[in-house]
Structures are given as structure tokens and as C-alpha cells.
Motif scaffolding. Structure first.
Motif, short mmCIF file in Angstrom:
data_model
loop_
_atom_site.label_atom_id
_atom_site.label_comp_id
_atom_site.label_asym_id
_atom_site.label_seq_id
_atom_site.Cartn_x
_atom_site.Cartn_y
_atom_site.Cartn_z
N UNK A 22 0.81 -1.20 0.00
CA UNK A 22 0.00 0.00 0.00
C UNK A 22 0.85 1.26 0.00
N UNK A 23 1.92 1.24 0.76
CA UNK A 23 2.78 2.43 0.83
C UNK A 23 3.44 2.68 -0.51
N UNK A 24 3.81 1.61 -1.21
CA UNK A 24 4.54 1.81 -2.47
C UNK A 24 3.62 2.16 -3.62
N UNK A 25 2.39 1.66 -3.60
CA UNK A 25 1.58 1.82 -4.81
C UNK A 25 0.58 2.96 -4.73
N UNK A 26 0.03 3.21 -3.56
CA UNK A 26 -1.03 4.22 -3.51
C UNK A 26 -0.46 5.61 -3.68
N UNK A 27 -1.24 6.49 -4.28
CA UNK A 27 -0.76 7.84 -4.54
C UNK A 27 -1.39 8.86 -3.64
N UNK A 28 -2.33 8.43 -2.82
CA UNK A 28 -2.96 9.34 -1.87
C UNK A 28 -2.05 9.47 -0.65
N UNK A 29 -1.80 10.70 -0.23
CA UNK A 29 -0.89 10.91 0.91
C UNK A 29 -1.43 10.26 2.18
#
Lengths: 151, 273
Positions: A22-29
Motif C-alpha cells: 500500500x505504501x509503495x503503490x497508492x498515490x494518496x498521501x
């Protein structure tokens, strides 16, 4: 290590890996911060299992410190997210890829419409390229500059 | 017969579900409207899983197993749904469910205080704050950056390679753990010590087992005399005895973090959020 302990450790590892994805792929801060919290859950579960395995209180004591640090991290991260949102009016992390060094290639943008949204903000700090001495900025002579007339 | 039915209720439930599913799937006597096929397959599968899982296990073992699987699958599925949610509000709610499942796993590991503290801190404070920030920052519906992920193939492959490596290490190595000797709390000195059993039953009794200090290694984690393990008393003795300075340091860290959060957060005079 009994199979009972093994499966708890495996669930902890699974939570950690899910948070990492999730940390690597998501673009929402905000989702990135939430994924980091999910990684902390995995670590906490592993610590508690280790403590139970050795029949000591240390695992739970360490987990309480993890909880403290997670609370601090959530507060600081949310205030950072809010101040970043004030600058870019978006929670997209890729808008902030302009903070990279200027000779590095940036990440691939999905749409060119979102690119350059930040260029109107002049107060964003830029990094000087490492290794190469930067050129001297062109200077205006003080006689023709606007500051000379003010003095 | 009676004791068997009392000790293995889940086996009977599995058998009954299995039979009901077969009856459901069977073509009826009259040529009536056929029953939905998927429900029968589901009932048969549920009965088979229940029967196979409950074979050769007593009720308490089965209860531990069922609780572990419910919490573990709940945590992992909530994590998957959280990192794939298109809507960040749903992601925060799935994260809350993952937190609750993790707290259930804490309970199974004799950590009731930790479970309560985690629920209070996460569900009470962190999730609410996150939801406030999401609703402050995203008033205009779905955003484009939530619909697309970046480098998802590389990230998933590398993360699952890491998980595979961890599983391989956990399951292939024979790790010897020096287990402490657990004696009953009220036993006298001449009673024979029982080897540390790691059963996953709830241990909320007022007389927890105490540890005879035989552990080598870390001075701090040596069991000290009659310090109970896993309940609030032992945890408090450990926190405010061995780790007193660390507790003070953690308090200072909280203070500094709150000051920093107030200093970093944007002021209202500089523009509304």
C-alpha cells in the motif's frame, strides 16, 4: 517454535507486506500514512508473539512504545499532509516529485494534465544537483537594479 | 455417545450441513422449480470445511482455532481491501477493521491490556483524525489519483518475494527457543515444575503462572522472581520498573510531537484549508 506461534508470526509478516504494498503503490498521501500504520500493526503482532514465546513481558512493553511512536507519527504526518495540501490543493504524492534532483528522471505521470500544477508556486525549495558545482546565477549590476533607486 | 456429542459439536454441525447441502442439490420428487445451485454448493462446502477442521479436536482447541482463523483472515482481508480501496474513506474504515482483528489476535496472545490500548488509540483517535482530514481535503468526490496506482506490479512482486522469504525462513529452520519453566502460582518449592505450555486459551485467572528465572541472555528480559506474565500487573512492573526511563522518554516524545504538529499544521490566517 510451535506451529501456533508460527502462524501468528506469518500473519504479522502478511500485515507488514500488505502495508508495504500500500505504501509503495497508492498515490494518496493519507493512504500512504495509513499503510505505514498497517505495517506497524504487523510489527506489533510479531513483538507480542515473541514475548509470548519467551514468556516475558518485554514484547508487550515494546509494543506499547510502538503504539506511542505510532500516535506521534500519525499526528505529525497529518499536519504535514495538511500543509502539503495547502500548497498543492491535492493529495497526490506525484505532484511533489519535482522535489527530486534536477538531473534525475522523474516518475512516469499518468496524465499530463496533472503535471505542472505546482509550477505556479515559487516558494517550493529546489535541490542543487549533487556532485556538480552549480553555475553562478546571473547578477544584475547594482546601478541598474531596482534596489539602487530605493537606497 | 453423549460425551462425544458434547465434546465435538462442530463435527455434528459439519455433518448436518453436509447432509442438508446434498438434499438441497438433489433433484426433487416433483418436477418443481429447481432450487438455486450455488446455495447448495455453498452449504456442502461449509459443511465439509467444518467437518474437516473439527476432526480430532476437542472443543477448546477448536474454539482457539476458529478464533485464530476468524481474526487472521479478518486482518489480512481487511488489509487487502484497504490498500485496494478506491475511496479513501472506505480505506480508513477497512483499516479500522484490520485494527480490531489485530486486537483479537493480541487477546489470543495473552495481551488483553494491549488489545484495549490499541483499540482506544487507533479506533478512538487515529481513525477519527484520519477521517477528519480526508473529509477536509476531499470535498469534491473521487479524485483521479485514487483510481490509479503507481508501479503496482513491481511493488506487489517484490513485497510477495519478501513474504515468501519470511515464510521460508519461519517454516524451514528449526529455531530453538530457551523456554522458561512455568510453575503454578500457589505451588510450593518442592512441587515439580511443569514445562512451559503455550496453549492459546485465555488466561484471565487471578492467579497467573509465575516464571522461575532460568532464562539466559538479556538482563532486562530475565524473569524476575514472581513476576507474572501477560497480565496488567506484570506489564506494569516491567514498564515502570525496567523501562522507567524509556517511559519518561516516550512521554517527552509525545510532548515534542504534539508541539511539532501544532507548529507544522497550517494556521487559519494563512488561508482556509
Amino acid at each position: 517454535m510451535t506451529p501456533d506461534e508460527q502462524r501468528f508470526l506469518l500473519v504479522g509478516a502478511g500485515l507488514f507486506v500488505l502495508g508495504a504494498i500500500g505504501f509503495l503503490t497508492r498515490r494518496n498521501l493519507i493512504l500512504m500514512v495509513l499503510s505505514a500504520e498497517l505495517m506497524l500493526h504487523g510489527v506489533s503482532l510479531t513483538l507480542v508473539t515473541f514475548g509470548n514465546m519467551h514468556q516475558t513481558n518485554e514484547g508487550q512493553a515494546f509494543t506499547i512504545f510502538t503504539l506511542t511512536v505510532a500516535a506521534c507519527e500519525a499526528g505529525l504526518a497529518l499536519s504535514l499532509v495538511l500543509s502539503l495540501y495547502r500548497k498543492s490543493h491535492s493529495l497526490d504524492i506525484q505532484l511533489w516529485s519535482e522535489l527530486r534532483e534536477s538531473d534525475m528522471s522523474g516518475p512516469d505521470f499518468d496524465s499530463s494534465a496533472e503535471r505542472g500544477k505546482l509550477s505556479s508556486y515559487d516558494d517550493i525549495p529546489t535541490l542543487t544537483p549533487a556532485g556538480i558545482a552549480p553555475k553562478d546565477p546571473p547578477r544584475t549590476t547594482p546601478s541598474t537594479g531596482p534596489t539602487a533607486t530605493r537606497v | 455417545m453423549m460425551t462425544w456429542t458434547q465434546e465435538h459439536p462442530m463435527t455434528i454441525v459439519g455433518l448436518v450441513l453436509w447432509a442438508v447441502g446434498i438434499l438441497w442439490l438433489m433433484p426433487g420428487r416433483r418436477a418443481s422449480k429447481p432450487r438455486p445451485h450455488k446455495i447448495g454448493v455453498l452449504i456442502v462446502a461449509l459443511g465439509l470445511v467444518t467437518f474437516c477442521l473439527s476432526c480430532g479436536k476437542t472443543q477448546s482447541e477448536l474454539a482457539d482455532d476458529v478464533m485464530f482463523w476468524v481474526f487472521a483472515i479478518g486482518a489480512l482481508m481487511s488489509g487487502v481491501l484497504m490498500i485496494t480501496a478506491r475511496n479513501p474513506v472506505y480505506a480508513a474504515l477497512w483499516f479500522a477493521l484490520a485494527t480490531l482483528s489485530t486486537c483479537g489476535l493480541f487477546l489470543l496472545q495473552h495481551a488483553p491490556f494491549l488489545a484495549a490500548a490499541t483499540i482506544i488509540v487507533y479506533a478512538g483517535a487515529v481513525i477519527v483524525t484520519f477521517l477528519f482530514v480526508i473529509m477536509l481535503a476531499q470535498q469534491s468526490g473521487a479524485a483521479g489519483y485514487d483510481q490509479r496506482s503507481s508501479q503496482s506490479l513491481l511493488a506487489t512482486i517484490s513485497a510477495f518475494v519478501l513474504l515468501g522469504a519470511i515464510s521460508l525462513t519461519l517454516q524451514s529452520e528449526k529455531i530453538d527457543i530457551v523456554r522458561p519453566v512455568v510453575v503454578a502460582a500457589d505451588s510450593s518449592a518442592d512441587s515439580a515444575p511443569i514445562a512451559g505450555n503455550m496453549s492459546l486459551t485465555f488466561n484471565l485467572s487471578p492467579e497467573p503462572p509465575v516464571i522461575v528465572p532460568v532464562m539466559p541472555g538479556n538482563v532486562m528480559s530475565k524473569a524476575k522472581g514472581k513476576t507474572p506474565v501477560g497480565n496488567l500487573k506484570g506489564l506494569g512492573k516491567s514498564l515502570f520498573g525496567d523501562y522507567l526511563f524509556a517511559v519518561e522518554l516516550a512521554g517527552t516524545l509525545l510532548l515534542v510531537a504534539s508541539i511539532g504538529a501544532i507548529a507544522i499544521a497550517p494556521r487559519r490566517e494563512q488561508g482556509a484549508i
